[in-house]
Design a protein around this motif. Sequence first.
Motif, PDB file in Angstrom:
ATOM      1  N   GLN A 159       2.698  -3.247   4.166  1.00  0.00           N
ATOM      2  CA  GLN A 159       3.029  -1.974   3.517  1.00  0.00           C
ATOM      3  C   GLN A 159       2.302  -1.905   2.174  1.00  0.00           C
ATOM      4  O   GLN A 159       2.922  -1.838   1.111  1.00  0.00           O
ATOM      5  CB  GLN A 159       4.540  -1.850   3.334  1.00  0.00           C
ATOM      6  CG  GLN A 159       5.306  -1.840   4.640  1.00  0.00           C
ATOM      7  CD  GLN A 159       6.797  -1.606   4.449  1.00  0.00           C
ATOM      8  OE1 GLN A 159       7.275  -1.286   3.361  1.00  0.00           O
ATOM      9  NE2 GLN A 159       7.555  -1.777   5.512  1.00  0.00           N
ATOM     10  N   ARG A 160       0.988  -1.929   2.251  1.00  0.00           N
ATOM     11  CA  ARG A 160       0.183  -1.936   1.027  1.00  0.00           C
ATOM     12  C   ARG A 160       0.482  -0.713   0.168  1.00  0.00           C
ATOM     13  O   ARG A 160       0.407  -0.769  -1.061  1.00  0.00           O
ATOM     14  CB  ARG A 160      -1.301  -1.986   1.386  1.00  0.00           C
ATOM     15  CG  ARG A 160      -2.206  -2.071   0.175  1.00  0.00           C
ATOM     16  CD  ARG A 160      -2.060  -3.392  -0.575  1.00  0.00           C
ATOM     17  NE  ARG A 160      -2.922  -4.421  -0.029  1.00  0.00           N
ATOM     18  CZ  ARG A 160      -2.911  -5.695  -0.411  1.00  0.00           C
ATOM     19  NH1 ARG A 160      -2.053  -6.100  -1.331  1.00  0.00           N
ATOM     20  NH2 ARG A 160      -3.727  -6.568   0.139  1.00  0.00           N
ATOM     21  N   TYR A 161       0.840   0.396   0.816  1.00  0.00           N
ATOM     22  CA  TYR A 161       1.148   1.612   0.063  1.00  0.00           C
ATOM     23  C   TYR A 161       2.333   1.381  -0.873  1.00  0.00           C
ATOM     24  O   TYR A 161       2.342   1.872  -2.006  1.00  0.00           O
ATOM     25  CB  TYR A 161       1.429   2.777   1.027  1.00  0.00           C
ATOM     26  CG  TYR A 161       2.205   2.395   2.263  1.00  0.00           C
ATOM     27  CD1 TYR A 161       3.594   2.440   2.284  1.00  0.00           C
ATOM     28  CD2 TYR A 161       1.550   1.968   3.414  1.00  0.00           C
ATOM     29  CE1 TYR A 161       4.314   2.077   3.406  1.00  0.00           C
ATOM     30  CE2 TYR A 161       2.257   1.601   4.551  1.00  0.00           C
ATOM     31  CZ  TYR A 161       3.644   1.655   4.548  1.00  0.00           C
ATOM     32  OH  TYR A 161       4.348   1.287   5.668  1.00  0.00           O
ATOM     33  N   VAL A 162       3.338   0.615  -0.425  1.00  0.00           N
ATOM     34  CA  VAL A 162       4.473   0.310  -1.295  1.00  0.00           C
ATOM     35  C   VAL A 162       4.048  -0.689  -2.368  1.00  0.00           C
ATOM     36  O   VAL A 162       4.418  -0.574  -3.537  1.00  0.00           O
ATOM     37  CB  VAL A 162       5.662  -0.251  -0.480  1.00  0.00           C
ATOM     38  CG1 VAL A 162       6.845  -0.537  -1.395  1.00  0.00           C
ATOM     39  CG2 VAL A 162       6.065   0.726   0.613  1.00  0.00           C
ATOM     40  N   ASP A 163       3.257  -1.669  -1.969  1.00  0.00           N
ATOM     41  CA  ASP A 163       2.737  -2.670  -2.899  1.00  0.00           C
ATOM     42  C   ASP A 163       2.013  -1.990  -4.066  1.00  0.00           C
ATOM     43  O   ASP A 163       2.189  -2.349  -5.230  1.00  0.00           O
ATOM     44  CB  ASP A 163       1.781  -3.596  -2.134  1.00  0.00           C
ATOM     45  CG  ASP A 163       1.434  -4.865  -2.881  1.00  0.00           C
ATOM     46  OD1 ASP A 163       2.201  -5.253  -3.786  1.00  0.00           O
ATOM     47  OD2 ASP A 163       0.395  -5.460  -2.563  1.00  0.00           O
ATOM     48  N   LEU A 164       1.199  -0.987  -3.749  1.00  0.00           N
ATOM     49  CA  LEU A 164       0.448  -0.279  -4.787  1.00  0.00           C
ATOM     50  C   LEU A 164       1.363   0.539  -5.683  1.00  0.00           C
ATOM     51  O   LEU A 164       1.108   0.668  -6.888  1.00  0.00           O
ATOM     52  CB  LEU A 164      -0.595   0.641  -4.130  1.00  0.00           C
ATOM     53  CG  LEU A 164      -1.754  -0.060  -3.423  1.00  0.00           C
ATOM     54  CD1 LEU A 164      -2.511   0.915  -2.527  1.00  0.00           C
ATOM     55  CD2 LEU A 164      -2.707  -0.694  -4.421  1.00  0.00           C
ATOM     56  N   ILE A 165       2.448   1.068  -5.110  1.00  0.00           N
ATOM     57  CA  ILE A 165       3.374   1.871  -5.916  1.00  0.00           C
ATOM     58  C   ILE A 165       4.092   1.011  -6.945  1.00  0.00           C
ATOM     59  O   ILE A 165       4.202   1.375  -8.120  1.00  0.00           O
ATOM     60  CB  ILE A 165       4.408   2.581  -5.013  1.00  0.00           C
ATOM     61  CG1 ILE A 165       3.729   3.650  -4.155  1.00  0.00           C
ATOM     62  CG2 ILE A 165       5.516   3.217  -5.863  1.00  0.00           C
ATOM     63  CD1 ILE A 165       4.643   4.217  -3.074  1.00  0.00           C
ATOM     64  N   VAL A 166       4.586  -0.161  -6.517  1.00  0.00           N
ATOM     65  CA  VAL A 166       5.504  -0.913  -7.381  1.00  0.00           C
ATOM     66  C   VAL A 166       4.836  -2.044  -8.165  1.00  0.00           C
ATOM     67  O   VAL A 166       5.435  -2.555  -9.106  1.00  0.00           O
ATOM     68  CB  VAL A 166       6.685  -1.484  -6.563  1.00  0.00           C
ATOM     69  CG1 VAL A 166       7.437  -0.367  -5.875  1.00  0.00           C
ATOM     70  CG2 VAL A 166       6.218  -2.512  -5.548  1.00  0.00           C
ATOM     71  N   ASN A 167       3.621  -2.433  -7.803  1.00  0.00           N
ATOM     72  CA  ASN A 167       2.961  -3.546  -8.489  1.00  0.00           C
ATOM     73  C   ASN A 167       1.684  -3.072  -9.188  1.00  0.00           C
ATOM     74  O   ASN A 167       0.629  -2.982  -8.566  1.00  0.00           O
ATOM     75  CB  ASN A 167       2.622  -4.658  -7.498  1.00  0.00           C
ATOM     76  CG  ASN A 167       3.858  -5.377  -6.980  1.00  0.00           C
ATOM     77  OD1 ASN A 167       4.802  -5.590  -7.732  1.00  0.00           O
ATOM     78  ND2 ASN A 167       3.860  -5.740  -5.716  1.00  0.00           N
ATOM     79  N   PRO A 168       1.749  -2.760 -10.471  1.00  0.00           N
ATOM     80  CA  PRO A 168       0.565  -2.272 -11.192  1.00  0.00           C
ATOM     81  C   PRO A 168      -0.620  -3.227 -11.120  1.00  0.00           C
ATOM     82  O   PRO A 168      -1.771  -2.777 -11.063  1.00  0.00           O
ATOM     83  CB  PRO A 168       1.073  -2.127 -12.637  1.00  0.00           C
ATOM     84  CG  PRO A 168       2.552  -1.995 -12.523  1.00  0.00           C
ATOM     85  CD  PRO A 168       2.948  -2.802 -11.322  1.00  0.00           C
TER      86      PRO A 168
END
Length: 495
Positions: A159-168
Amino acid sequence: MSEETSDLIRQRVEKVNDMREKGINPYPIRYKRTHFSANIMADFDDENPVDVSIAGRIKSKRVMGKASFAHLEDKLGTIQMYARRDTLGEEKYSLFKTFDLGDIIGVSGKTFRTRQGEITVEVHDVVMLAKCIRPLPVVKEKDGQVFDEFADQELRYRQRYVDLIVNPKVREDFLLRSRIVSGIRTFLMEKGFIEVETPMMQAIPGGAAARPFITHHNTLDMDLYLRIAPELYLKRLIVGGFEKVFELNRNFRNEGISTKHNPEFTMVELYQAYADYHDMMELCETMIASIAESITGSTVITYQGEKIDLTPSWKRVTFIDIIKQYTGLDFTAISTPEEAYRAAESKGLQPEEGMSVWAVANEVFEELVESKLIQPTFIMDYPKELSPLAKSSDENPDFVERFEPYIAGREIGNAFSELNDPFDQRARFEEQVKMREAGDDEAQMMDYDYINALEYGMPPAGGMGIGIDRLVMLFVDTPSIKDTILFPLLRPESQ
């Protein structure tokens, strides 16, 4: 999915339904944005408040009755919002209070500075742009330390999309990757190289020792292979008169997955007429050092706690000498596979049956030497048997003018003085075919059209490929190639 998460999703779906019943579209077609957070911060003037329209995700929210604070994040940063019922009106303020973390909203308002000194947008109007149905993972930070992070490594890749949202940091790493690719392109074009594109589906896979992926073209009723390298097509262009070419390319190799390997990967591959592998060494070290300088301001970087100096000129050592240096084994004094097996076994290795002397030597190198090459090093002058596309050395025809650059214990590329003798190339292909018929499914196939191209005459040339993913690993300081690929290949989850 936990019961708590399911309840939160149901609550958010109910909010979507409620908005629709009130005639509010929770997913409108467009929104006109005039400013980004960082621009507002940079241009802020206490004496001259500005009307702005911003858009982004809600990252925090604090409701206090008739007034609320929230933070909105866009691609350039985060800015505070201040919403009051008296300013927004009862209907819009009630809508604002129902917003959840992760919702994407549009806000129009006027800039001001709070008593605490924080630049803020007073909300005059607000629009829901995309309701976030699934709750974001909670990420908390205290004293500079992140905890409760979206930390399951495999889930982050899936879920890279979530990873990008929450991990600057993840967003920053992939922005850095983009800068590295752009820097390589700019560097080469300034050196007079032209960018080209070559086929990704090939009738004959060539240019590397690798097992290809196979596909089928229905109209032509023929099997095709996803390319393992663009090399043979790029050299056809050198034959055709393009003297400096490069391609930023995707390659596909049907091989294992590890922290250093992904079956689909990115390379820059380039060829220069009237050059040799010495020219390629200079180009390699200069290009990587210039990228380091432009990104970090220095040619010295830190990787996994180790200082690595990318300043040219890099160390140069032969394949034979580096094995001797780290293992004491001299493969020039070994003449039979049996001797090679015994030599490898004396160092704790167990080579497979049927391997040649130089195949055993290569295994010794990979298992016992590679990891020790921390500072930038060119390993050069490989055995001819291991390099079917490189030009033989004038001093010793059993070896070829080839090098591989190593940094932080990993090979990051491969380069040759290119073989342009069609008779020699045909003989080497024939040897590869024999190896393939004997069971080596990574040996190369005969490519008669490539021989045909060489028979028209290819000038002396140097060629080089650099693995982009492995290069990016250095600059983002990660030991895993998956952290440099937005969507690495993973086994599908059972639904």
